[in-house]
Design a protein around this motif. Structure first.
Motif, PDB file in Angstrom:
ATOM      1  N   LEU A 192       6.182  -2.080 -52.302  1.00 57.55           N
ATOM      2  CA  LEU A 192       4.738  -1.990 -52.264  1.00 57.55           C
ATOM      3  C   LEU A 192       4.142  -1.600 -53.613  1.00 57.55           C
ATOM      4  N   PHE A 193       4.971  -1.057 -54.525  1.00 58.12           N
ATOM      5  CA  PHE A 193       4.409  -0.626 -55.814  1.00 58.12           C
ATOM      6  C   PHE A 193       5.289  -0.937 -57.010  1.00 58.12           C
ATOM      7  N   ARG A 194       6.440  -1.593 -56.794  1.00 55.83           N
ATOM      8  CA  ARG A 194       7.311  -1.970 -57.901  1.00 55.83           C
ATOM      9  C   ARG A 194       7.636  -3.461 -57.785  1.00 55.83           C
ATOM     10  N   PRO A 195       7.202  -4.313 -58.722  1.00 50.56           N
ATOM     11  CA  PRO A 195       7.579  -5.732 -58.680  1.00 50.56           C
ATOM     12  C   PRO A 195       9.098  -5.883 -58.646  1.00 50.56           C
ATOM     13  N   GLN A 196       9.547  -6.908 -57.939  1.00 49.71           N
ATOM     14  CA  GLN A 196      10.973  -7.126 -57.713  1.00 49.71           C
ATOM     15  C   GLN A 196      11.418  -8.470 -58.282  1.00 49.71           C
ATOM     16  N   LYS A 197      12.671  -8.529 -58.657  1.00 52.39           N
ATOM     17  CA  LYS A 197      13.298  -9.776 -59.087  1.00 52.39           C
ATOM     18  C   LYS A 197      14.296 -10.194 -58.027  1.00 52.39           C
ATOM     19  N   GLY A 198      14.167 -11.413 -57.551  1.00 50.19           N
ATOM     20  CA  GLY A 198      15.062 -11.901 -56.520  1.00 50.19           C
ATOM     21  C   GLY A 198      16.223 -12.692 -57.083  1.00 50.19           C
ATOM     22  N   SER A 199      17.332 -12.657 -56.380  1.00 47.76           N
ATOM     23  CA  SER A 199      18.494 -13.483 -56.720  1.00 47.76           C
ATOM     24  C   SER A 199      19.263 -13.773 -55.436  1.00 47.76           C
ATOM     25  N   LEU A 200      19.978 -14.866 -55.448  1.00 48.05           N
ATOM     26  CA  LEU A 200      20.776 -15.247 -54.290  1.00 48.05           C
ATOM     27  C   LEU A 200      22.231 -14.919 -54.546  1.00 48.05           C
ATOM     28  N   LYS A 201      22.838 -14.237 -53.605  1.00 47.93           N
ATOM     29  CA  LYS A 201      24.264 -13.909 -53.676  1.00 47.93           C
ATOM     30  C   LYS A 201      24.886 -14.239 -52.339  1.00 47.93           C
ATOM     31  N   GLU A 202      25.797 -15.195 -52.372  1.00 46.48           N
ATOM     32  CA  GLU A 202      26.457 -15.665 -51.157  1.00 46.48           C
ATOM     33  C   GLU A 202      25.430 -16.054 -50.097  1.00 46.48           C
ATOM     34  N   GLY A 203      24.357 -16.686 -50.552  1.00 45.03           N
ATOM     35  CA  GLY A 203      23.346 -17.193 -49.640  1.00 45.03           C
ATOM     36  C   GLY A 203      22.330 -16.179 -49.179  1.00 45.03           C
ATOM     37  N   SER A 204      22.450 -14.927 -49.612  1.00 39.50           N
ATOM     38  CA  SER A 204      21.516 -13.884 -49.186  1.00 39.50           C
ATOM     39  C   SER A 204      20.614 -13.489 -50.344  1.00 39.50           C
ATOM     40  N   LEU A 205      19.360 -13.176 -50.037  1.00 42.46           N
ATOM     41  CA  LEU A 205      18.403 -12.777 -51.056  1.00 42.46           C
ATOM     42  C   LEU A 205      18.538 -11.296 -51.352  1.00 42.46           C
ATOM     43  N   LEU A 206      18.802 -10.977 -52.611  1.00 42.15           N
ATOM     44  CA  LEU A 206      18.801  -9.596 -53.086  1.00 42.15           C
ATOM     45  C   LEU A 206      17.536  -9.371 -53.899  1.00 42.15           C
ATOM     46  N   LEU A 207      16.953  -8.194 -53.755  1.00 43.21           N
ATOM     47  CA  LEU A 207      15.787  -7.810 -54.528  1.00 43.21           C
ATOM     48  C   LEU A 207      16.130  -6.590 -55.370  1.00 43.21           C
ATOM     49  N   ALA A 208      15.871  -6.676 -56.658  1.00 42.38           N
ATOM     50  CA  ALA A 208      16.103  -5.563 -57.572  1.00 42.38           C
ATOM     51  C   ALA A 208      14.839  -5.307 -58.360  1.00 42.38           C
ATOM     52  N   LEU A 254      18.074  -4.259 -52.891  1.00 39.97           N
ATOM     53  CA  LEU A 254      17.882  -4.333 -51.445  1.00 39.97           C
ATOM     54  C   LEU A 254      18.326  -5.707 -50.962  1.00 39.97           C
ATOM     55  N   ASN A 255      19.243  -5.716 -50.009  1.00 43.55           N
ATOM     56  CA  ASN A 255      19.737  -6.973 -49.453  1.00 43.55           C
ATOM     57  C   ASN A 255      18.789  -7.413 -48.346  1.00 43.55           C
ATOM     58  N   LEU A 256      17.660  -7.958 -48.744  1.00 43.11           N
ATOM     59  CA  LEU A 256      16.641  -8.329 -47.766  1.00 43.11           C
ATOM     60  C   LEU A 256      17.078  -9.515 -46.920  1.00 43.11           C
ATOM     61  N   GLY A 257      17.800 -10.435 -47.517  1.00 42.68           N
ATOM     62  CA  GLY A 257      18.159 -11.651 -46.797  1.00 42.68           C
ATOM     63  C   GLY A 257      19.346 -11.500 -45.862  1.00 42.68           C
ATOM     64  N   GLY A 258      20.283 -10.609 -46.218  1.00 45.23           N
ATOM     65  CA  GLY A 258      21.516 -10.552 -45.451  1.00 45.23           C
ATOM     66  C   GLY A 258      21.733  -9.305 -44.628  1.00 45.23           C
ATOM     67  N   ASP A 259      20.797  -8.349 -44.695  1.00 47.21           N
ATOM     68  CA  ASP A 259      20.991  -7.086 -43.993  1.00 47.21           C
ATOM     69  C   ASP A 259      19.791  -6.826 -43.088  1.00 47.21           C
ATOM     70  N   PRO A 260      19.968  -6.945 -41.769  1.00 47.16           N
ATOM     71  CA  PRO A 260      18.844  -6.705 -40.854  1.00 47.16           C
ATOM     72  C   PRO A 260      18.247  -5.311 -41.018  1.00 47.16           C
TER      73      PRO A 260
END
Length: 346
Positions: free
Chosen positions: A149-165, A220-226
């Motif tokens: 909500l207050f820090r822009p994130q960079k996304g990347s795909l790892k093993e098909g899952s979206l990671l946000l850093a 944060l493993n947004l794509g692969g971690d419920p």
């Protein structure tokens, strides 16, 4: 056996929450200490070559941070950039002081279109407000998700899952990487990945968040971690409840099931643009669709809090990456975009 060995629940000291205090209603007071922190910013501390008018203004405000400042006092500053900085800062300070607490000031700013307030300052206010709203939170996943909500994130795909850093952290790593590649043939041959240097939050690593929360150094493993998606839902619910006094239930969904969907809120500029095209019935190309990184269903716990024109229908929240995989969430969109009864969001 629990792996949680922390002894304190302090987090986000960089929000500046220790420089303010709660007032009646749960908001944060605009304190002298908070104003002094802004006056200590490098843009406002007079350099050695600063004129006497700038030095005098800064000294006066360091003694009395609420002291009225006239246009003539700012006009007397010789350096054009310094004048502009002071005009902005005094305008921002006066907007804060015009309201009973930080939360009320933020609401007024975003309902006015955030005119004259750069995203950096809006993000700082959200950081502070969320630190207040999440005080006592015991779940590091929720805290990490709230960083969106207050820090822009960079996304990347790892093993098909979206990671946000954290974008700023990734850029720092990339700058170091580029410097290394320019001087080390071996590093250039082996290659390095900035995202690969950042630890991903998991059940096993989450306990370390407490000691590093101000470093913003966990992905944060947004794509692969419920659990990460659920944590973001809880963070969004907290923001809405704290700022608008409205209880909601938010859940991640795979798609919009309702063919007669009535309302959506884009959580960022990209998502708003995509949602508007969907709303108009326009087709979106696969590349745009692939950038949607979050879709959520929001229901009001009290149906009476919802605009009667859309009563009984869920609100969908959309979140999307830019073409260069950057996520810039705009939590003010929830303030002005939710269909609340009595136009409380307008």
């Amino acid at each position: 056996m629990s792996t949680d060995t922390r002894t304190v629940t302090e987090f986000w000291v960089s929000s500046g929450h220790h420089m303010t205090r709660r007032v009646d209603g749960g908001g944060l007071a605009v304190t002298d200490e908070m104003l002094l922190a802004y006056l200590a910013r490098p843009e406002l501390v007079p350099p050695d070559e600063a004129c006497a008018a700038e030095c005098e203004l800064h000294a006066l405000l360091m003694k009395e941070p609420r002291r009225p400042v006239t246009a003539a006092m700012i006009a007397a500053i010789k350096d054009e950039d310094a004048r502009e900085n002071w005009q902005f800062m005094i305008g921002f300070r006066d907007r804060l002081l015009a309201h009973p607490n930080v939360e009320a000031a933020y609401l007024a700013i975003v309902r006015d279109g955030a005119r004259g307030v750069p995203p950096l300052f809006l993000n700082q206010l959200v950081h502070l407000v969320m630190r207040n709203a999440l005080d006592g939170c015991e779940d590091p996943f929720v805290l990490r998700a709230a960083e969106l909500l207050f820090r822009p994130q960079k996304g990347s795909l790892k093993e098909g899952s979206l990671l946000l850093a954290d974008l700023e952290l990734v850029e720092e790593f990339e700058a170091e990487r580029n410097a290394l590649l320019s001087t080390s043939p071996l590093a250039a041959m082996m290659g390095t990945d900035a995202m690969g240097e950042i630890e991903v939050m998991t059940d096993a690593t989450a306990a370390s968040y407490w000691s590093r929360s101000d470093a913003f150094s966990m992905a944060l493993n947004l794509g692969g971690d419920p659990r990460s998606r659920e944590a973001l839902c809880r963070a969004l619910e907290t923001w809405i409840a704290h700022m608008l006094g409205v209880e909601t239930a938010i859940a991640a969904v795979e798609r919009i099931e309702d063919a007669d969907w009535r309302w959506f809120v884009g959580l960022d500029a990209e998502a708003t643009a995509i949602g508007n095209r969907l709303w108009r019935g326009e087709a979106i190309d696969p590349a745009e669709q692939s950038r949607i990184c979050g879709l959520f269903r929001l229901d009001f716990r009290d149906p009476g809090a919802m605009d009667p024109k859309v009563a009984g229908k869920p609100v969908y929240l959309i979140m999307a990456l830019t073409e260069d995989m950057i996520l810039r969430v705009k939590p003010q969109n929830l303030i002005v975009g939710l269909p609340l009864a009595g136009r409380r969001a307008a």
